[in-house]
Design a protein around this motif. Structure first.
Motif, PDB file in Angstrom:
ATOM      1  N   ASN A 156       0.751  -1.277  -0.006  1.00  0.00           N
ATOM      2  CA  ASN A 156       0.032   0.028  -0.070  1.00  0.00           C
ATOM      3  C   ASN A 156       0.742   1.122  -0.056  1.00  0.00           C
ATOM      4  N   GLU A 157       2.110   1.240   0.278  1.00  0.00           N
ATOM      5  CA  GLU A 157       3.066   2.340   0.150  1.00  0.00           C
ATOM      6  C   GLU A 157       3.329   2.579  -1.222  1.00  0.00           C
ATOM      7  N   PRO A 158       3.427   3.807  -1.856  1.00  0.00           N
ATOM      8  CA  PRO A 158       4.079   4.290  -2.873  1.00  0.00           C
ATOM      9  C   PRO A 158       5.471   3.880  -3.311  1.00  0.00           C
ATOM     10  N   LEU A 159       6.147   3.659  -4.319  1.00  0.00           N
ATOM     11  CA  LEU A 159       7.476   3.399  -4.585  1.00  0.00           C
ATOM     12  C   LEU A 159       8.337   4.456  -4.030  1.00  0.00           C
ATOM     13  N   SER A 160       8.010   5.638  -4.335  1.00  0.00           N
ATOM     14  CA  SER A 160       8.575   6.960  -4.108  1.00  0.00           C
ATOM     15  C   SER A 160       8.802   7.055  -2.422  1.00  0.00           C
ATOM     16  N   ARG A 161       7.791   6.715  -1.946  1.00  0.00           N
ATOM     17  CA  ARG A 161       7.866   6.817  -0.281  1.00  0.00           C
ATOM     18  C   ARG A 161       8.783   5.411   0.305  1.00  0.00           C
ATOM     19  N   ILE A 162       8.958   4.317  -0.352  1.00  0.00           N
ATOM     20  CA  ILE A 162       9.883   3.284  -0.110  1.00  0.00           C
ATOM     21  C   ILE A 162      11.160   3.743  -0.116  1.00  0.00           C
ATOM     22  N   GLY A 193      17.299   6.573   5.709  1.00  0.00           N
ATOM     23  CA  GLY A 193      17.942   6.075   6.805  1.00  0.00           C
ATOM     24  C   GLY A 193      16.643   5.415   7.643  1.00  0.00           C
ATOM     25  N   ASP A 194      15.429   5.742   7.311  1.00  0.00           N
ATOM     26  CA  ASP A 194      14.345   4.961   8.086  1.00  0.00           C
ATOM     27  C   ASP A 194      14.419   3.453   7.883  1.00  0.00           C
ATOM     28  N   VAL A 195      15.281   2.799   7.019  1.00  0.00           N
ATOM     29  CA  VAL A 195      15.435   1.273   6.849  1.00  0.00           C
ATOM     30  C   VAL A 195      16.689   1.272   6.971  1.00  0.00           C
ATOM     31  N   ILE A 237      12.644  -1.124   9.995  1.00  0.00           N
ATOM     32  CA  ILE A 237      12.023  -0.434   9.167  1.00  0.00           C
ATOM     33  C   ILE A 237      11.042   0.569   9.896  1.00  0.00           C
ATOM     34  N   LYS A 238      11.151   1.983   9.821  1.00  0.00           N
ATOM     35  CA  LYS A 238      10.605   2.930  10.518  1.00  0.00           C
ATOM     36  C   LYS A 238       9.664   3.689   9.540  1.00  0.00           C
ATOM     37  N   ASN A 239       8.549   4.104  10.003  1.00  0.00           N
ATOM     38  CA  ASN A 239       7.744   5.154   9.069  1.00  0.00           C
ATOM     39  C   ASN A 239       7.081   4.633   7.775  1.00  0.00           C
ATOM     40  N   LEU A 240       6.873   3.153   7.741  1.00  0.00           N
ATOM     41  CA  LEU A 240       6.438   2.629   6.626  1.00  0.00           C
ATOM     42  C   LEU A 240       5.210   1.926   6.999  1.00  0.00           C
ATOM     43  N   ILE A 290       0.573   2.120   6.565  1.00  0.00           N
ATOM     44  CA  ILE A 290      -0.572   2.558   5.998  1.00  0.00           C
ATOM     45  C   ILE A 290      -1.190   3.909   6.761  1.00  0.00           C
ATOM     46  N   GLY A 291      -0.869   3.796   8.038  1.00  0.00           N
ATOM     47  CA  GLY A 291      -1.447   4.913   8.715  1.00  0.00           C
ATOM     48  C   GLY A 291      -0.787   6.194   8.246  1.00  0.00           C
ATOM     49  N   ASN A 292       0.608   6.197   8.237  1.00  0.00           N
ATOM     50  CA  ASN A 292       1.151   7.392   7.966  1.00  0.00           C
ATOM     51  C   ASN A 292       0.852   7.887   6.477  1.00  0.00           C
ATOM     52  N   ILE A 293       0.630   7.167   5.610  1.00  0.00           N
ATOM     53  CA  ILE A 293       0.020   7.730   4.432  1.00  0.00           C
ATOM     54  C   ILE A 293      -1.325   8.292   4.397  1.00  0.00           C
ATOM     55  N   LYS A 294      -2.083   7.648   5.132  1.00  0.00           N
ATOM     56  CA  LYS A 294      -3.257   8.233   5.204  1.00  0.00           C
ATOM     57  C   LYS A 294      -3.377   9.660   5.959  1.00  0.00           C
ATOM     58  N   LYS A 295      -2.473   9.839   7.063  1.00  0.00           N
ATOM     59  CA  LYS A 295      -2.218  11.161   7.575  1.00  0.00           C
ATOM     60  C   LYS A 295      -1.701  12.239   6.673  1.00  0.00           C
ATOM     61  N   MET A 296      -0.688  11.693   5.847  1.00  0.00           N
ATOM     62  CA  MET A 296      -0.151  12.786   5.021  1.00  0.00           C
ATOM     63  C   MET A 296      -1.009  13.379   3.868  1.00  0.00           C
ATOM     64  N   ARG A 297      -2.009  12.317   3.416  1.00  0.00           N
ATOM     65  CA  ARG A 297      -3.041  12.779   2.613  1.00  0.00           C
ATOM     66  C   ARG A 297      -3.814  13.874   3.151  1.00  0.00           C
ATOM     67  N   LYS A 298      -4.383  13.352   4.438  1.00  0.00           N
ATOM     68  CA  LYS A 298      -5.288  14.444   4.977  1.00  0.00           C
ATOM     69  C   LYS A 298      -4.530  15.838   5.117  1.00  0.00           C
ATOM     70  N   GLN A 299      -3.365  15.779   5.352  1.00  0.00           N
ATOM     71  CA  GLN A 299      -2.591  17.087   5.378  1.00  0.00           C
ATOM     72  C   GLN A 299      -2.547  17.908   4.223  1.00  0.00           C
ATOM     73  N   LYS A 300      -2.529  17.227   3.241  1.00  0.00           N
ATOM     74  CA  LYS A 300      -2.282  17.965   1.986  1.00  0.00           C
ATOM     75  C   LYS A 300      -3.781  18.398   1.450  1.00  0.00           C
ATOM     76  N   ILE A 301      -4.760  17.664   1.667  1.00  0.00           N
ATOM     77  CA  ILE A 301      -6.083  18.214   1.365  1.00  0.00           C
ATOM     78  C   ILE A 301      -6.337  19.447   2.018  1.00  0.00           C
ATOM     79  N   LYS A 302      -5.996  19.566   3.246  1.00  0.00           N
ATOM     80  CA  LYS A 302      -6.523  20.866   4.041  1.00  0.00           C
ATOM     81  C   LYS A 302      -5.860  22.051   3.653  1.00  0.00           C
TER      82      LYS A 302
END
Length: 80
Positions: free
Chosen positions: A27-33, A40-42, A63-66, A68-80
């Motif tokens: 569920n993570e975009p390749l760019s995020r990976i 250095g999160d991996v 593995i840190k910060n990868l 589904i929850g983090n992606i949903k939070k980022m999308r919500k912030q971009k919409i606002k």
């Protein structure tokens, strides 16, 4: 911050790090990976690694910060 710890088994041995992460975090975009690897999160055995690193048996992958929850939070912030 979510932190996952994985020990490489015989099925994962020889697989490139980026391919393994893509398979595990579908569920993570390749760019995020790739961004997580570069920042250095991996880490492998406690050290920053490149995306073309070949996993070895019993490597410890942290593995840190990868998630589904983090992606949903980022999308919500971009919409606002």
């Amino acid at each position: 911050m979510e932190k996952n710890e994985i020990i490489v088994n015989s099925e994962m041995e020889g697989m490139r790090l980026d391919r393994y992460l893509r398979k595990s975090f579908k569920n993570e975009p390749l760019s995020r990976i790739f961004g997580a690897i570069r920042s250095g999160d991996v880490k492998i055995n406690g050290k920053k690694s490149k995306e073309n690193y070949r996993l070895l048996l019993n490597d410890k992958v942290i593995i840190k910060n990868l998630s589904i929850g983090n992606i949903k939070k980022m999308r919500k912030q971009k919409i606002k």
